[in-house]
Enzyme design. Structure first.
Site, PDB file in Angstrom:
ATOM      1  N   ASP A 353       0.477  -1.084   0.078  1.00 19.37           N
ATOM      2  CA  ASP A 353      -0.137  -0.084   0.066  1.00 19.37           C
ATOM      3  C   ASP A 353       1.158   1.139   0.074  1.00 19.37           C
ATOM      4  O   ASP A 353       2.102   1.274   0.509  1.00 19.37           O
ATOM      5  CB  ASP A 353      -0.301  -0.030   1.538  1.00 19.37           C
ATOM      6  N   GLU A 407       0.884  -0.624  -5.167  1.00 17.69           N
ATOM      7  CA  GLU A 407      -0.085   0.477  -5.515  1.00 17.69           C
ATOM      8  C   GLU A 407       0.578   1.683  -5.682  1.00 17.69           C
ATOM      9  O   GLU A 407       1.154   2.728  -4.552  1.00 17.69           O
ATOM     10  CB  GLU A 407      -1.183   0.668  -4.095  1.00 17.69           C
TER      11      GLU A 407
END
Length: 701
Positions: A353, A407
């Site tokens: 993330d 990401e």
């Protein structure tokens, strides 16, 4: 061997610093990367330096035996049970004393529960017999430093629980009967991931926090039946604020206890493996919650043990702390976190993330990446880039079949290339521009004005040989303050007009575009595809976790599976389409290196067609105009109708005859065409037959 973890990683004991030209053939790897993208040539020296930094970091970590052994802080720190004895270690360079406190000590400091600092090390340790701290015992550390003291949860705690009344978090001694695994780890490599993004807590329908057992017994069969082969779970690492989706982590080695026990999570992973489904989790190494007692902030009294000091150590946009990737102890902590989850829970990989926030000193906030200078200037955090390269190498060394997904919205070159090609080593990157594209079109542009050139460019714009996970929408579009695509298109009509026989035009439009958007996103994906839990059947409303603003209600933090189970409603029809769409992966010619050939497009007529493998995909986005005997240039051959978004079983109008065959015929220039009927707002998938039948059928259909 230096036992202190508090020093910089990229500084050798001989003082050579970054002077390591030629390490691991950095120049050759940079040249390979440049050959894939000649625009990188002016940045060759930067590429070489970064590759050398990775090589130097590997050499320095090799002092511990190997990269895997360097990623072993969880074998020294945190609670470990060995032959009737609990051993608890903690990295705390600034500490002057540490005591173990808990129910066994009345939460008071006692001399017999004092830690000892290991000679020549920043590690403190205590050993005590099991009877002093039996299974289920609650405990903490009380850490003293010059000028103060405070209670802390061990940095490597494997089990952390929250008191339901006081809301206080404590570590818990956890030694149940070992879980007996029934299935081995997933070893299949090369299968394109069809990812079902899910959140365990909101997977129930009642509005309460659902758990691992519920997910295993009730949701896994749905995912299997929907055709997905990979689950991406959010919020698995312990986090104090439920509404953070798990992105404000406090205990990196602990399964979130609000969902159940570690063994219950093991059963979830094990059961998924038995179904042939991989399990990956979101790992948040981009930042950490700023909590001090239950988090890592000021763990030893200093603000800079795990994080940068000063402003660089704070992410103002996320109200969190930013890791110092240049410190050996931090890098080993994060690498150990990867190893721990792979080995202890047999996971199949990670979605990293917030990679953009890691890569740049400006955190990527309100930045547009329009030039290659953005990737090779002073704003890049090269220490973070080194850590990501190390993490990917470690993960794939431990589990060659594991998948890693970045990401990243910036488009950093080489991020999703293997190290053999000079890349950082991620298997995939997220195609994060696609949901933004669809959201903008649905929200701001009437579909009669959609620009197919722009849509096609965004769908197919990708870095060479860097696979991407495409998706039309994820959890981001489902959060309160935004809306899912189906909810935004259907509006309030979905409350009253989702009956199976209802012909409300808003619902018909929403269903038609929902299917088309997903199909064209799926069919043009380069690496894989992602869907968020429930969005495949047009789940209504938004997600809103319990919070002060909604009177701590869980009404919207749920999934209404009963809607897709109700044959009197249209939700099952959307689910039917999604199931047959994902099944296209078994036909062949999708993802990977399979090229996409545009067959035709008209901005005026709003149609486009493309060929991929043995399949031809035809879309008519026009809201009102259907096209009769519409010519589509194709490779010579015999084609059959494989999938139609307008079929009755998908909630369509049934305007396209099922089981059609299309035979290509050459025109005067020798170009082969088929002729099709393209109803408004529909998509068709044609499959090329291996052998053309001798029987001649008219080419008009």
């Amino acid at each position: 061997m230096r036992r202190c973890l508090n020093g910089p990683l990229l500084c050798s004991e001989t003082g050579s610093g970054y002077s390591c030209t030629g390490l691991d053939h950095a120049g050759e790897l940079a040249a390979t990367l440049i050959s894939l993208d000649p625009w990188l040539k002016p940045y060759g020296p930067v590429l070489v330096r970064r590759l050398e930094m990775v090589s130097l970091a590997l050499k320095l970590l090799a002092r511990h035996g190997s990269l895997r052994e360097a990623a072993g802080t969880h074998l020294v720190c945190g609670p470990r049970y060995e032959d009737g004895t609990w051993r608890i270690g903690e990295w705390a360079p600034n500490a002057t004393a540490i005591y173990l406190i808990g129910t066994f000590s009345g939460w008071e400091e006692r001399p017999e529960f004092a830690f000892t600092r290991q000679e020549g090390s920043d590690i403190w340790e205590i050993a005590l017999p099991e009877e002093e701290m039996p299974h289920g015992t609650l405990f903490r550390l009380r850490i003293h430093w010059e000028g103060g003291s405070g209670d802390r949860i061990p940095s490597h705690a494997h089990r952390v629980v929250q008191d339901p009344d006081t809301l206080v978090f404590n570590a818990q001694a956890w030694r149940p009967e070992p879980y007996e695994w029934r299935h081995g780890v997933m070893t299949e490599e090369g299968t394109a991931p069809l990812i079902y993004e899910a959140h365990v807590g909101m997977a129930g329908e009642g509005g309460e926090v659902a758990g691992f057992d519920h997910f295993t017994d009730h949701v896994l069969p749905r995912i299997k039946g929907a055709g997905y082969n990979t689950i991406q779970l959010m919020g698995i690492l312990e986090h104090p604020y439920y509404g953070s989706y798990g992105y404000h982590v406090t205990s990196y080695f602990a399964v979130s206890s609000r969902f159940g026990t570690p063994e219950a999570f093991m059963r979830l992973v094990d059961t998924a493996h038995g179904m042939g489904i991989r399990v990956i989790i979101d790992v948040v190494h981009s930042h950490s919650a700023g909590n001090e007692v239950e988090g890592l902030s000021r763990q030893d009294g200093t603000p800079h043990l795990y994080f940068h000091d000063g402003n660089r150590g704070r992410h103002e946009g996320w109200d969190s702390r930013c890791f110092d990737y240049g410190k050996e102890g931090v890098v080993r902590f994060l690498l150990s976190n990867c190893r721990y989850w792979l080995e202890t829970y047999r996971l199949d990989g990670f979605r990293f993330d917030g990679v953009t926030s890691m890569l740049y000193h400006h955190r990527g906030m309100n930045r547009c990446f329009t030039t290659y200078d953005d990737y090779y200037g002073d704003e890049v955090d090269e220490e973070a880039l080194v850590y990501l390269a190390l993490a990917n190498r470690l993960i794939h060394d431990i589990r060659p079949s594991a998948i890693t997904v970045a990401e990243d919205v910036s488009g950093m070159p080489g991020l999703a290339l293997p190290r053999e090609l000079g890349g950082t080593g991620f298997d995939y990157r997220f195609a994060m521009g696609l949901p933004d594209l669809w959201t903008k079109l649905i929200k701001e542009v009437p579909d009669e004005s959609w620009d197919l050139d722009t849509i096609w460019y965004e769908l197919t714009n990708r870095r060479h040989r860097e696979p991407a996970i495409s998706y039309a929408e994820s959890h981001d579009q489902a959060l309160v303050g935004d809306q899912t695509h189906f909810f935004r298109m259907a509006g309030a009509a979905m409350y009253d007009h989702m009956g199976i026989e209802d012909t409300d035009p808003l619902i018909e439009r929403a269903m038609a575009l929902h299917k088309m958007i997903r199909l064209i996103t799926f069919a043009t994906a380069s690496g894989g595809y992602l869907n968020f839990m429930g969005n495949e059947f047009g789940h209504p409303e938004w997600i809103d976790f319990p919070r002060h603003g909604n009177n701590w209600s869980g009404h919207y933090a749920r999934r209404q599976w009963s809607l897709v189970d109700n044959s009197e409603l249209k939700y099952p029809l959307l689910a039917n389409f999604d199931r047959e769409m994902t099944a296209l992966i078994t036909v062949g010619g999708l993802f990977g290196e399979s090229p996409i050939r545009l067959l035709g497009m008209s901005r005026i007529k709003k149609w486009l067609a493309f060929e991929r493998g043995a399949m031809v995909y035809i879309f008519n986005f026009h809201p009102t105009q259907s096209w009769v005997d519409h010519p589509v240039s194709v490779s010579p051959g015999d084609y059959s109708l494989h999938l139609s978004s307008d079929a009755h079983r998908f909630g369509g109008q049934g305007r396209i005859e099922e089981e059609q065959r299309f035979f290509s015929f050459p025109d005067a220039k020798g170009e082969h065409r088929i002729y099709t009927y393209l109803p408004a707002r529909t998509a068709m998938v044609l499959k090329k037959q291996e052998k053309q039948e001798k029987k001649v059928i008219g080419h008009r259909s």
